[in-house]
Design an enzyme around this catalytic site. Structure first.
Site, short mmCIF file in Angstrom:
data_model
loop_
_atom_site.label_atom_id
_atom_site.label_comp_id
_atom_site.label_asym_id
_atom_site.label_seq_id
_atom_site.Cartn_x
_atom_site.Cartn_y
_atom_site.Cartn_z
N HIS A 72 0.81 -1.31 -0.14
CA HIS A 72 0.15 0.12 -0.06
C HIS A 72 0.96 1.20 -0.14
CE1 HIS A 72 -4.14 -1.56 1.65
NE2 HIS A 72 -3.53 -2.53 0.65
N TYR A 200 -9.60 5.57 6.89
CA TYR A 200 -9.88 5.99 8.39
C TYR A 200 -11.02 7.02 8.24
CZ TYR A 200 -5.44 3.41 9.60
OH TYR A 200 -4.48 2.62 9.81
N PRO A 292 -5.09 0.47 18.34
CA PRO A 292 -4.64 -0.02 16.85
C PRO A 292 -4.81 1.01 16.05
CG PRO A 292 -6.76 -0.98 17.81
CD PRO A 292 -6.26 -0.07 18.70
N LYS A 296 0.45 0.23 15.32
CA LYS A 296 1.79 -0.05 15.41
C LYS A 296 2.14 -1.21 16.55
CE LYS A 296 3.36 3.36 13.59
NZ LYS A 296 4.00 2.76 12.28
N TYR A 384 3.65 6.78 10.12
CA TYR A 384 2.90 5.62 9.69
C TYR A 384 3.81 4.44 9.01
CZ TYR A 384 -1.46 3.35 8.19
OH TYR A 384 -2.64 2.30 8.13
#
Length: 389
Positions: A72, A200, A292, A296, A384
């Site tokens: 991704h 998200y 979550p 991580k 990220y």
């Protein structure tokens, strides 16, 4: 029996450490209180940082991951009825890998078995002893017989509720914890993902996440009060709720189906300091938990393994204790940065009932700023994909 390193816990962190040690010629034994099937039956997250991917390759267990995993290059933030893509590849030069933790664990188990690594499953009353001294050992019971393994070091990879962290509670450990006032209701379903990357979503009804395990298996979540019970949520009710929190085009494109797993997970942040107690080391969830939202948990376990493996390599290869002595401080420095990022993502994307309309407006302003600032997006992207080890 004697070995160099006893690893308590055969989850991803224990297996990864064991594989790396074995490749380096350092003898180790893994002990777990449950069996292989139980471990592989646990469903966990699957967004891998570039460092985790590299460590799987270093362990010689990355072949299937590269074949079946999904690279991704970005993810979407959804808010105020629109979406904004965080382009990880453009902002950082790297990407993340979506590959289920269960599959990663299976790969590590299979490679350990093929390499002849020693693993003891269904071990009862596993107990570390004398790790404050020079001659630690671990005892366990199996088939009615008590066994003892003498060793140089003990790696506690047995999770938040494991025996290793419990064994150091009276040895000066400091616990830091934050409990969030909501949980994630999640389902796993054999339906194609609604989008080729993660979404998200920040919505007035609460947070939602559209994620995936493969091109045919999807993982979806919605924020729910801690008072909710999973049996109160039918599949249809879940699908209706998550679609209500997504932009219209995404909601209309979502393919629904029967769930194959459904659960509610509370969110919390937790860190234990230090992570070293003599010759015992806390690794992964034994030493820290993250919500979550920032993906991580598994990745932090991998960075712990990296630092501990370097220390053990130095001890056995160079007769140096420098890496062992530095393990806790090095691991905690990265842990707290990941805790901060996970906290910030959770704060940004969830609705906190006590914050009211003002809090909602601040979130919307922050998201609007983020979508227009390359510097802010770069900071998010760097965290990220994973800060360097």
């Amino acid at each position: 029996m004697r070995t160099q390193v006893v690893i308590i816990g055969s989850g991803p962190s224990g297996l990864l450490l064991g594989q790396l040690l074995g490749k380096a010629g350092i003898d180790n034994v893994i002990i777990d209180r449950v069996d292989r099937d139980y471990i592989l039956g646990r469903i966990r997250a699957g967004v891998l940082e570039v460092g985790m991917v590299s460590m799987m390759d270093q362990a010689g267990a990355g072949e299937r991951m590269h074949k079946e995993g999904l690279v991704h290059d970005g993810f979407d933030l959804s808010f105020s009825g629109r979406r904004h893509r965080i382009n990880l590849k453009n902002l950082t030069g790297t990407s993340v890998m979506v590959y289920g933790q269960t599959e990663l664990t299976r790969d590590l188990m299979d490679h350990r078995e093929a390499d002849g690594g020693a693993t003891v499953y269904n071990a009862a009353n596993v107990t570390p002893h004398d790790f404050d001294g020079e001659k630690p050992y671990v005892t366990y019971e199996k088939d009615g017989v008590t066994h003892r393994i003498d060793c140089d070091f003990i790696a506690g990879c047995d999770g938040f509720h494991g025996v290793c962290r419990a064994s150091v509670q009276d040895k000066g450990i400091q616990n830091y914890e934050k409990v969030y006032p909501f949980g994630w209701l999640g389902i796993l379903a054999d339906v194609p993902p609604v989008h080729h990357e993660l979404i998200y979503a920040n919505h007035a009804r609460g947070f939602a996440l559209c994620s995936q395990r493969s091109l045919t298996r999807s993982r979806y979540y919605v924020q729910v009060p801690l008072t909710d019970k999973v049996e109160e949520w039918s599949d249809d009710a879940f699908w209706d709720e998550i679609r209500s929190r997504l932009p219209v085009d995404v909601a209309e494109a979502m393919v629904t189906g029967s769930s194959i797993e459904k659960s509610i997970a509370p969110l919390r942040s937790f860190v234990a300091e230090p992570l070293r107690f003599g010759r015992l080391f806390l690794v992964g969830d034994a030493g820290h938990i993250v919500p979550p939202t920032g993906a991580k948990g598994l990745n932090l376990a991998a960075s712990d393994v990296h630092y501990l493996f370097e220390g053990l390599q130095g001890f056995y290869g160079e007769k140096s204790i420098a890496g062992i002595d530095a393990y806790s401080a090095r691991a905690l420095a990265r842990i707290w940065k990941a805790e901060r990022f996970s906290w910030s993502m959770t704060t940004l994307m969830h609705r906190f009932p006590a914050e009211g309309e003002f809090g909602q407006k601040v979130q919307e302003a922050e998201l609007d700023y983020l979508s227009s600032s390359n510097a802010a997006q770069t900071a998010m992207a760097e965290n990220y994909v994973g800060l360097p080890y």
